[in-house]
Design an enzyme around this catalytic site. Structure first.
Site, PDB file in Angstrom:
ATOM      1  N   HIS A 102       0.809  -1.219   0.000  1.00 38.69           N
ATOM      2  CA  HIS A 102       0.000   0.000   0.000  1.00 38.69           C
ATOM      3  C   HIS A 102       0.844   1.272   0.000  1.00 38.69           C
ATOM      4  CE1 HIS A 102      -3.682   2.005  -0.091  1.00 38.69           C
ATOM      5  NE2 HIS A 102      -4.305   1.470   0.943  1.00 38.69           N
ATOM      6  N   ASP A 125      -2.298   2.057  -4.639  1.00 38.03           N
ATOM      7  CA  ASP A 125      -3.551   2.379  -3.967  1.00 38.03           C
ATOM      8  C   ASP A 125      -4.639   1.395  -4.359  1.00 38.03           C
ATOM      9  OD1 ASP A 125      -2.455   4.623  -2.680  1.00 38.03           O
ATOM     10  OD2 ASP A 125      -2.835   5.884  -4.438  1.00 38.03           O
TER      11      ASP A 125
END
Length: 415
Positions: free
Chosen positions: A388, A392
């Site tokens: 992450h 995204d």
């Protein structure tokens, strides 16, 4: 003079290897080119051949022992020749006189081996610092690569020792534990203790490192593969080739990565590396661990080429015939557990990749059309775990959609 058998350096980053198995025993006659032993390093088991004719006079490094590059493994020479006793790892450092600032009561540093005979991995600077500060590092857990003890570990241990209260002389010694222990675990009747070594040790270290360092998210998507199952059957019946579901998945993912290059990234300190190649790592399960051979530039290969390459790598991985560069350099990894009936799972990222795709089982499912008619279809779930820090959720979903569209319209996979 006896010939020294030493741990070879099989790759630029190799620091040590583990003696997996001696195939020759002390006293055996060997010829140049004979396989003496097997070593394991970084998921690869390699055969070490003799570089001299003679007799295996002495085995220095025992099975299961970690030995640094250029470390001594054994001796070959003439029958009856005497060789000295040599340690398999670096010789213990001789105790040096205590510096003036160190109190005379400071404990001496421990030798470079644990009580069970296994080697302690410690940097030269850390060893020197330990000698200066009188730190016993035998039971320290290192923070360096592969658990190596570095200077900051010694400094932290020295600081912690200052905080400990002085022992009370009249305190009686603790009674021995009633049951044997392995580390922190109490052993029960029938338990077997096996050293964490070789490939299993490498897998454990890398999985723990990945899980510890990467903030991950896993997204699951269900795909209708009814058309793909029928398409595969038709091609296998008419082309003369036998393609697996995994072949189509590999090709579809390669195409999706080519269309979504933002998935092909790695993090290096405070830098993002945008990868130029679609190098697919393909997880292959072995009896004692996991290996990830790489299909290079998979987006440039046809379905037939990907199929042939994947089958060849898998076979040679299980036969321990892969070269070291054949399982390095992946930019994305696929782990297929569908053949085991796994419905969904959260795969762990294979660093330095930013993502890994888990492929699950094909299952029958009932559905209803717009007119209320019930029909059967075949579905498969994919589980995409991503870093992450680099990817995204919406970006990941776009990539998953690209895979879904290809697998649900299989003719497009061949384009």
């Amino acid at each position: 003079m006896a010939f020294e058998i030493k741990m070879p350096q099989l790759g630029l980053t190799m620091e040590e290897g583990t003696v997996a198995q001696w195939l020759k025993q002390e006293g055996d006659t060997v010829a140049k080119g004979d396989v003496l032993l097997e070593i394991t390093t970084d998921k690869l088991t390699s055969e070490i051949e003799s570089e001299a004719d003679g007799v295996l006079l002495k085995i220095v490094a025992k099975e299961g022992e970690d030995v640094p590059v250029k470390g001594l493994l054994g001796y070959i020479g003439e029958a009856g020749e005497t060789v000295g006793d040599a340690a398999p790892a670096a010789a213990p450092v001789a105790a040096s006189p205590a510096p003036a600032e160190v109190p005379a009561a400071a404990p001496a540093p421990v030798p470079a081996a644990k009580a069970d005979g296994s080697r302690i991995r410690i940097s030269p600077l850390a060893r020197k610092t330990a000698a200066k500060l009188g730190v016993d590092y035998q039971n320290l857990t290192g923070s360096g690569p592969s658990g190596r003890i570095v200077q900051k570990d010694i400094l932290a241990a020295a600081e912690a020792a200052k905080q400990q209260p002085a022992p009370v002389a009249e305190t009686p010694a603790a009674a021995p534990a009633p049951a044997a222990k392995s580390g922190e675990l109490e052993l029960m009747d029938g338990d077997e203790v096996v050293k964490l070594a070789g490939m299993r040790k490498v897998v454990a270290e890398r999985m723990a490192k990945s899980a510890r360092e990467i903030p991950t998210v896993t997204q699951n998507v269900k795909i209708d593969v009814t058309k793909l199952v029928a398409f595969r059957k038709q091609i296998n019946e008419t082309s003369g080739q036998k393609f697996s579901m995994n072949d189509f998945i590999l090709k579809a993912v390669a195409n999706a990565l080519r269309a979504n290059p933002h998935i092909l990234v790695s993090i290096d300190g405070n830098q993002i590396i945008k990868r130029a190649h679609v190098n697919l790592g393909m997880a292959v399960a072995l009896d004692d661990g996991l290996i990830v051979p790489v299909i290079r530039d998979a987006d440039k290969l046809s379905l037939s080429q990907i199929s042939a390459t994947a089958k060849d790598l898998a076979v040679r991985a299980r036969e321990n015939k892969l070269a070291m560069d054949e399982y390095k350099g992946s930019t994305f990894t696929i782990s297929n557990l569908g053949m085991f009936g796994v419905e969904t799972f959260d795969p762990i990222i294979n660093q330095p990749d930013a993502g890994i795709l888990g492929v699950c089982a094909v299952q029958d499912e009932l559905d209803m059309d717009d007119e209320g008619k019930i029909f059967k279809k075949q579905v498969m779930r994919i589980s995409f775990t991503f870093d992450h820090r680099l990817i995204d959720g919406a970006v990941a979903a776009k990539f998953e959609l690209a895979i879904k569209e290809l697998l649900e319209d299989p003719m497009r996979i061949l384009l």
